[in-house]
Motif scaffolding. Structure first.
Motif, PDB file in Angstrom:
ATOM      1  N   LEU A  32       0.832  -1.196   0.000  1.00  0.00           N
ATOM      2  CA  LEU A  32       0.000   0.000   0.000  1.00  0.00           C
ATOM      3  C   LEU A  32       0.869   1.250   0.000  1.00  0.00           C
ATOM      4  O   LEU A  32       0.605   2.202  -0.722  1.00  0.00           O
ATOM      5  N   THR A  33       1.903   1.232   0.805  1.00  0.00           N
ATOM      6  CA  THR A  33       2.795   2.383   0.924  1.00  0.00           C
ATOM      7  C   THR A  33       4.211   1.997   0.521  1.00  0.00           C
ATOM      8  O   THR A  33       4.623   0.838   0.650  1.00  0.00           O
ATOM      9  N   MET A  34       4.950   2.982   0.040  1.00  0.00           N
ATOM     10  CA  MET A  34       6.363   2.789  -0.266  1.00  0.00           C
ATOM     11  C   MET A  34       7.138   3.973   0.277  1.00  0.00           C
ATOM     12  O   MET A  34       6.580   5.075   0.433  1.00  0.00           O
ATOM     13  N   GLY A  35       8.392   3.745   0.561  1.00  0.00           N
ATOM     14  CA  GLY A  35       9.154   4.843   1.125  1.00  0.00           C
ATOM     15  C   GLY A  35      10.635   4.564   1.188  1.00  0.00           C
ATOM     16  O   GLY A  35      11.111   3.524   0.717  1.00  0.00           O
ATOM     17  N   TRP A  36      11.338   5.513   1.771  1.00  0.00           N
ATOM     18  CA  TRP A  36      12.783   5.448   1.927  1.00  0.00           C
ATOM     19  C   TRP A  36      13.164   5.743   3.375  1.00  0.00           C
ATOM     20  O   TRP A  36      12.665   6.694   3.979  1.00  0.00           O
ATOM     21  N   TYR A  37      14.049   4.902   3.876  1.00  0.00           N
ATOM     22  CA  TYR A  37      14.672   5.127   5.168  1.00  0.00           C
ATOM     23  C   TYR A  37      16.160   5.324   4.924  1.00  0.00           C
ATOM     24  O   TYR A  37      16.670   4.999   3.851  1.00  0.00           O
ATOM     25  N   ARG A  38      16.856   5.801   5.917  1.00  0.00           N
ATOM     26  CA  ARG A  38      18.307   5.890   5.831  1.00  0.00           C
ATOM     27  C   ARG A  38      18.925   5.607   7.194  1.00  0.00           C
ATOM     28  O   ARG A  38      18.300   5.804   8.227  1.00  0.00           O
ATOM     29  N   GLN A  39      20.169   5.146   7.127  1.00  0.00           N
ATOM     30  CA  GLN A  39      20.905   4.868   8.353  1.00  0.00           C
ATOM     31  C   GLN A  39      22.343   5.323   8.174  1.00  0.00           C
ATOM     32  O   GLN A  39      23.057   4.818   7.300  1.00  0.00           O
ATOM     33  N   ALA A  40      22.734   6.290   8.985  1.00  0.00           N
ATOM     34  CA  ALA A  40      24.099   6.786   8.982  1.00  0.00           C
ATOM     35  C   ALA A  40      24.914   6.012  10.017  1.00  0.00           C
ATOM     36  O   ALA A  40      24.350   5.450  10.966  1.00  0.00           O
ATOM     37  N   PRO A  41      26.223   5.981   9.868  1.00  0.00           N
ATOM     38  CA  PRO A  41      27.060   5.250  10.832  1.00  0.00           C
ATOM     39  C   PRO A  41      26.819   5.722  12.263  1.00  0.00           C
ATOM     40  O   PRO A  41      26.825   6.924  12.548  1.00  0.00           O
ATOM     41  N   GLY A  42      26.582   4.768  13.150  1.00  0.00           N
ATOM     42  CA  GLY A  42      26.375   5.094  14.553  1.00  0.00           C
ATOM     43  C   GLY A  42      25.017   5.646  14.898  1.00  0.00           C
ATOM     44  O   GLY A  42      24.779   6.029  16.052  1.00  0.00           O
ATOM     45  N   LYS A  43      24.118   5.695  13.911  1.00  0.00           N
ATOM     46  CA  LYS A  43      22.785   6.244  14.154  1.00  0.00           C
ATOM     47  C   LYS A  43      21.722   5.207  13.847  1.00  0.00           C
ATOM     48  O   LYS A  43      21.965   4.237  13.144  1.00  0.00           O
ATOM     49  N   GLU A  44      20.535   5.443  14.383  1.00  0.00           N
ATOM     50  CA  GLU A  44      19.425   4.547  14.111  1.00  0.00           C
ATOM     51  C   GLU A  44      18.836   4.829  12.722  1.00  0.00           C
ATOM     52  O   GLU A  44      18.964   5.927  12.191  1.00  0.00           O
ATOM     53  N   ARG A  45      18.184   3.814  12.191  1.00  0.00           N
ATOM     54  CA  ARG A  45      17.515   3.991  10.907  1.00  0.00           C
ATOM     55  C   ARG A  45      16.345   4.957  11.086  1.00  0.00           C
ATOM     56  O   ARG A  45      15.589   4.858  12.055  1.00  0.00           O
ATOM     57  N   PHE A  94      17.579   2.885   2.324  1.00  0.00           N
ATOM     58  CA  PHE A  94      16.840   1.640   2.146  1.00  0.00           C
ATOM     59  C   PHE A  94      15.455   1.927   1.592  1.00  0.00           C
ATOM     60  O   PHE A  94      14.728   2.777   2.125  1.00  0.00           O
ATOM     61  N   CYS A  95      15.100   1.195   0.565  1.00  0.00           N
ATOM     62  CA  CYS A  95      13.729   1.226   0.077  1.00  0.00           C
ATOM     63  C   CYS A  95      12.885   0.319   0.961  1.00  0.00           C
ATOM     64  O   CYS A  95      13.348  -0.747   1.401  1.00  0.00           O
ATOM     65  N   SER A  96      11.655   0.737   1.207  1.00  0.00           N
ATOM     66  CA  SER A  96      10.764  -0.058   2.036  1.00  0.00           C
ATOM     67  C   SER A  96       9.350  -0.017   1.480  1.00  0.00           C
ATOM     68  O   SER A  96       8.976   0.944   0.796  1.00  0.00           O
ATOM     69  N   ALA A  97       8.598  -1.048   1.777  1.00  0.00           N
ATOM     70  CA  ALA A  97       7.196  -1.111   1.375  1.00  0.00           C
ATOM     71  C   ALA A  97       6.379  -1.618   2.546  1.00  0.00           C
ATOM     72  O   ALA A  97       6.874  -2.394   3.373  1.00  0.00           O
ATOM     73  N   GLY A  98       5.132  -1.160   2.604  1.00  0.00           N
ATOM     74  CA  GLY A  98       4.304  -1.528   3.736  1.00  0.00           C
ATOM     75  C   GLY A  98       2.869  -1.810   3.368  1.00  0.00           C
ATOM     76  O   GLY A  98       2.408  -1.470   2.288  1.00  0.00           O
ATOM     77  N   HIS A  99       2.173  -2.418   4.327  1.00  0.00           N
ATOM     78  CA  HIS A  99       0.780  -2.793   4.127  1.00  0.00           C
ATOM     79  C   HIS A  99      -0.183  -1.680   4.495  1.00  0.00           C
ATOM     80  O   HIS A  99      -1.365  -1.744   4.146  1.00  0.00           O
ATOM     81  N   ARG A 100       0.300  -0.685   5.238  1.00  0.00           N
ATOM     82  CA  ARG A 100      -0.616   0.319   5.782  1.00  0.00           C
ATOM     83  C   ARG A 100      -0.029   1.710   5.675  1.00  0.00           C
ATOM     84  O   ARG A 100       1.153   1.908   5.410  1.00  0.00           O
ATOM     85  N   TRP A 101      -0.894   2.703   5.869  1.00  0.00           N
ATOM     86  CA  TRP A 101      -0.516   4.115   6.013  1.00  0.00           C
ATOM     87  C   TRP A 101      -0.975   4.561   7.393  1.00  0.00           C
ATOM     88  O   TRP A 101      -2.105   4.300   7.773  1.00  0.00           O
ATOM     89  N   PRO A 102      -0.120   5.235   8.146  1.00  0.00           N
ATOM     90  CA  PRO A 102       1.253   5.645   7.873  1.00  0.00           C
ATOM     91  C   PRO A 102       2.185   4.457   7.592  1.00  0.00           C
ATOM     92  O   PRO A 102       1.858   3.320   7.894  1.00  0.00           O
TER      93      PRO A 102
END
Length: 118
Positions: A32-45, A94-102
């Motif tokens: 249903l939804t698609m998006g982008w996350y990111r993770q820098a060194p030493g940090k959370e996604r 990182f590309c991500s996909a999900g079943h719901r919104w948000p």
């Protein structure tokens, strides 16, 4: 299952632009939804941007006005146009996909490195 493959990362100078692409395959009818996350060194996604419809998008405050997310449902693809890049945008995206919104990160790509450096 849904498979996600990212492309478009690389090295860019501060102030430059990059466009990330992500292609989904498999059981895309579940997405249903698609998006982008990111993770820098030493940090959370962290969530960078997500999209349900062109009028329903969500952006991290740090990228508002610089990044634009879009999707092509016919091709099961999502894109992230990144402009005015800063060194602090350096991360694995990182590309991500999900079943719901948000956005729910139910499926993940392997990630693509974005490095912003002079």
């Amino acid at each position: 299952q849904v498979q996600l493959v990212e492309s478009g990362g690389g090295l860019v100078q501060p102030g430059g632009s990059l466009r990330l692409s992500c292609a989904a395959s498999g059981s895309v009818f579940r997405v249903l939804t698609m998006g982008w996350y990111r993770q820098a060194p030493g940090k959370e996604r962290e969530l960078v941007a997500a999209i349900y419809t062109p009028s329903m998008t969500n952006y991290a405050d740090s990228v508002k006005g610089r990044f634009t997310i879009s999707r092509d449902n016919a091709k099961s693809m999502v894109f992230l146009q990144m402009n005015s890049l800063k060194s602090e945008d350096t991360a694995v995206y990182f590309c991500s996909a999900g079943h719901r919104w948000p956005m729910t990160g139910d499926y993940w790509g392997q990630g693509t490195q974005v490095t912003v450096s002079s």
